[in-house]
Enzyme design. Structure first.
Site, short mmCIF file in Angstrom:
data_model
loop_
_atom_site.label_atom_id
_atom_site.label_comp_id
_atom_site.label_asym_id
_atom_site.label_seq_id
_atom_site.Cartn_x
_atom_site.Cartn_y
_atom_site.Cartn_z
N CYS A 87 -30.22 -17.82 -7.86
CA CYS A 87 -31.22 -16.69 -8.45
C CYS A 87 -32.71 -17.56 -9.61
O CYS A 87 -33.32 -16.84 -9.34
CB CYS A 87 -30.32 -15.96 -9.25
SG CYS A 87 -29.68 -17.09 -10.45
N GLU A 146 -28.16 -9.22 -14.73
CA GLU A 146 -28.74 -10.56 -14.43
C GLU A 146 -29.29 -10.15 -13.62
O GLU A 146 -28.79 -10.85 -12.09
CB GLU A 146 -27.18 -11.56 -14.55
CG GLU A 146 -27.02 -11.27 -15.46
CD GLU A 146 -27.62 -12.77 -16.60
OE1 GLU A 146 -28.80 -13.24 -16.16
OE2 GLU A 146 -27.47 -12.57 -17.71
P1 NAD Z 1 -26.46 -7.08 -5.08
O1 NAD Z 1 -27.14 -5.88 -5.99
O2 NAD Z 1 -26.27 -5.94 -2.90
O3 NAD Z 1 -25.27 -7.02 -4.50
C1 NAD Z 1 -24.34 -7.55 -5.92
C2 NAD Z 1 -23.18 -6.74 -6.56
O4 NAD Z 1 -23.43 -5.32 -6.49
C3 NAD Z 1 -22.23 -6.61 -4.65
O5 NAD Z 1 -20.41 -7.29 -6.17
C4 NAD Z 1 -22.52 -5.31 -4.85
O6 NAD Z 1 -20.75 -5.02 -4.22
C5 NAD Z 1 -22.50 -4.21 -5.66
N1 NAD Z 1 -23.70 -3.12 -5.17
C6 NAD Z 1 -24.12 -3.62 -4.05
N2 NAD Z 1 -24.79 -2.65 -3.89
C7 NAD Z 1 -25.03 -1.65 -4.89
C8 NAD Z 1 -24.00 0.24 -4.80
N3 NAD Z 1 -25.36 0.93 -4.23
N4 NAD Z 1 -23.83 0.07 -6.09
C9 NAD Z 1 -22.77 -0.22 -7.12
N5 NAD Z 1 -22.79 -1.67 -6.75
C10 NAD Z 1 -23.56 -2.13 -5.86
O7 NAD Z 1 -26.73 -8.52 -4.87
P2 NAD Z 1 -25.87 -9.20 -4.38
O8 NAD Z 1 -27.44 -9.77 -2.87
O9 NAD Z 1 -25.39 -10.00 -3.99
O10 NAD Z 1 -27.06 -10.78 -5.23
C11 NAD Z 1 -28.24 -11.29 -4.52
C12 NAD Z 1 -29.07 -11.14 -5.50
O11 NAD Z 1 -28.27 -11.15 -6.88
C13 NAD Z 1 -30.73 -11.47 -6.27
O12 NAD Z 1 -31.67 -10.39 -6.68
C14 NAD Z 1 -30.74 -12.75 -6.72
O13 NAD Z 1 -31.97 -13.21 -7.74
C15 NAD Z 1 -29.50 -11.82 -7.79
N6 NAD Z 1 -28.81 -12.60 -8.87
C16 NAD Z 1 -29.00 -12.58 -9.71
C17 NAD Z 1 -28.54 -14.01 -11.32
C18 NAD Z 1 -29.21 -13.93 -12.63
O14 NAD Z 1 -27.68 -14.80 -12.54
N7 NAD Z 1 -29.63 -12.78 -12.75
C19 NAD Z 1 -27.45 -14.54 -10.26
C20 NAD Z 1 -27.51 -14.55 -9.06
C21 NAD Z 1 -28.15 -13.64 -8.20
#
Ligand code: NAD
Length: 434
Positions: free
Chosen positions: A244, A210
């Site tokens: 998002c 997602e």
């Molecule tokens: P992110 O990808 O930075 O982090 C999400 C999760 O992944 C966190 O728990 C983090 O600890 C983990 N993570 C971060 N780096 C990682 C790595 N290198 N390896 C493994 N895990 C890792 O995202 P965010 O900043 O928390 O959220 C924002 C993004 O999420 C935006 O792009 C937004 O559009 C998207 N989003 C999508 C939805 C959806 O339902 N489609 C919903 C909410 C947010």
């Protein structure tokens, strides 16, 4: 770095005991989870306030309410979803009967983001429980108050071998991703989604991703501009644009641009007050890093209204930018903040051409009463999902699977789609020797 082999071993053994296959046990778990969410509602509201300055009303609806309605819908329908379904059998297989069994995958890993730190962590878990899986949930480290509340709620009330929360940063995700889960459900950025997909491929683990992206909002000349402005502002500035599916940018037909901008300004004033910086209920940006990134966009184009910032409390005013071009920095990646750039068009064909040559968006919104224009857009552009004459509300229906496509993700959830996501459809042909 921690090693989670012991944890997954315990969960596998619990899963293989067959306990989670019992539909009554799943319903009982969902009801217990519901009771926990209700009991902790005040704590949830407090933690999202501490993490993001999320106002109580918004949090009640978007963090608590959506989770409760997902649970209720699953409890109500689970027996029917989980029952094996008889399907047709071709004449070449005469004498046989055909069934589809819904089998839980086994061990599900759920990795959650920070922007709706409670709802986006717990909603997928509801689907995983409903489908009969064990779950390891990794909340976001950027919302530490909610993360530790989730750990307390789950870890004090459910056995680790069934449902558990593991808190931590990137290293924790990385370590968890090394384990052999049967399903991975990731919500977050496209960049990290690719890392998750790569890790999952090592074990051939199926994934739901997602992700995010730049969701266009098109305002055509025949739209009801006053309503469009209200619905765009609501979708964009809730949670300070950190949603998002928030409208990322506006494409407006030239002859209605001035009217739209004037209406947007009016709606923002009516909703948040004459000076939003005085409104202490406006959510803040999650971190200094995100603040600095967003702040740098304020020099793009011309500010129509907004533009005030305060780094000490991570505040950015709802801001609309006019005279933006596709080359501006603000148009390169998902904005994810309360800044709304506007680009004008003359013909709808320009809009389609511009969108289809960019990564497929998570959402698209079109404001137009003209069905020919609606059909033209829907038939020409690929995107996760969207709304016509509205924003973000397609996401809150149990009957509409929610997910992205291409760069905005793969797979979907909500309502029955959540149950299906966490279930393997096992096809069975039954013959008899009688
Ligand atoms: P992110 O990808 O930075 O982090 C999400 C999760 O992944 C966190 O728990 C983090 O600890 C983990 N993570 C971060 N780096 C990682 C790595 N290198 N390896 C493994 N895990 C890792 O995202 P965010 O900043 O928390 O959220 C924002 C993004 O999420 C935006 O792009 C937004 O559009 C998207 N989003 C999508 C939805 C959806 O339902 N489609 C919903 C909410 C947010």
């Amino acid at each position: 770095m921690n090693n989670y082999q012991e944890l997954t071993k315990k969960q596998l053994s619990f899963f293989n005991s067959g306990k989670t296959k019992d539909v009554a046990f799943r319903i009982e778990t969902l009801k217990k989870l519901r009771e926990l969410v209700v009991r902790h509602e005040d704590d949830i509201l407090k933690t999202v306030k501490a993490d993001l300055n999320k106002p109580e009303m918004e949090a009640k609806r978007a963090e608590v309410g959506l989770v409760l309605s997902e649970i209720d819908f699953a409890v109500e329908n689970l027996a029917e979803w989980a029952a094996p379904k008889e399907v047709e059998t071709p004449s070449t297989h005469a004498g046989a009967k055909s069934y589809i069994y819904q089998d839980p995958y086994g061990l599900a890993l759920v990795i959650a983001p920070w922007n709706y730190p409670f709802q986006l962590a717990v909603s997928p878990v509801v689907g995983a429980i409903a489908a009969g899986n064990c779950v390891v949930l990794k909340p976001s480290e950027l919302t530490p108050h909610t993360s530790s509340l989730l750990a307390k709620m789950f870890n004090e009330n459910f056995p680790e071998e069934y449902l558990t929360v593991v808190e931590g940063e990137v290293e924790t995700s990385t370590a968890l991703l090394k384990e052999n889960f049967d399903y991975i459900f990731f919500t977050g950025s496209t960049m990290v989604g690719k890392i998750v997909a790569e890790a999952a491929a090592k074990h051939l683990t199926p994934v739901t991703l997602e992700l995010g992206g730049k969701s266009p909002t098109i305002v055509h000349e025949d739209a009801n501009i006053e309503e469009a402005a209200k619905r765009i502002a609501r979708g964009k500035f809730a949670n300070a644009g950190q949603t998002c599916v928030a409208p990322d940018y506006i494409l407006v037909q030239r002859n209605v641009k001035d009217e739209l901008l004037a209406n947007l300004k009016q709606v923002v004033t009516n909703t948040y007050g004459e000076d939003v910086s005085q409104n202490l209920d406006f959510p803040h940006v999650v971190s200094e890093k995100h603040f600095d990134r967003l702040n740098s966009f304020l020099t793009n184009g011309d500010i129509v209204f907004g533009g005030k910032t305060d780094r000490s409390r991570l505040f950015i005013e709802p801001t609309v930018l006019d005279n933006i071009s596709w080359e501006d920095n603000v148009m390169q990646d998902e904005i994810f903040g309360p800044i709304l750039p506007v680009i004008v068009y003359d013909e709808i064909s320009e809009v389609i051409e511009a969108i289809v040559k960019r990564p497929k968006p998570l959402a698209l919104y079109l404001f137009s009463e003209d069905e020919a224009v609606q059909d033209h857009i829907l038939n020409s552009v690929s995107f996760g999902g969207g709304s016509i004459n509205d924003t973000i509300n397609h996401m809150t229906s149990h009957y509409l699977p929610f997910g992205g496509v291409g760069d905005s993700g793969m797979g979907a959830y909500h309502g029955k789609a959540s149950f299906d996501t966490f279930s393997h459809a096992k096809s069975i042909l039954k013959r008899s020797n009688k």
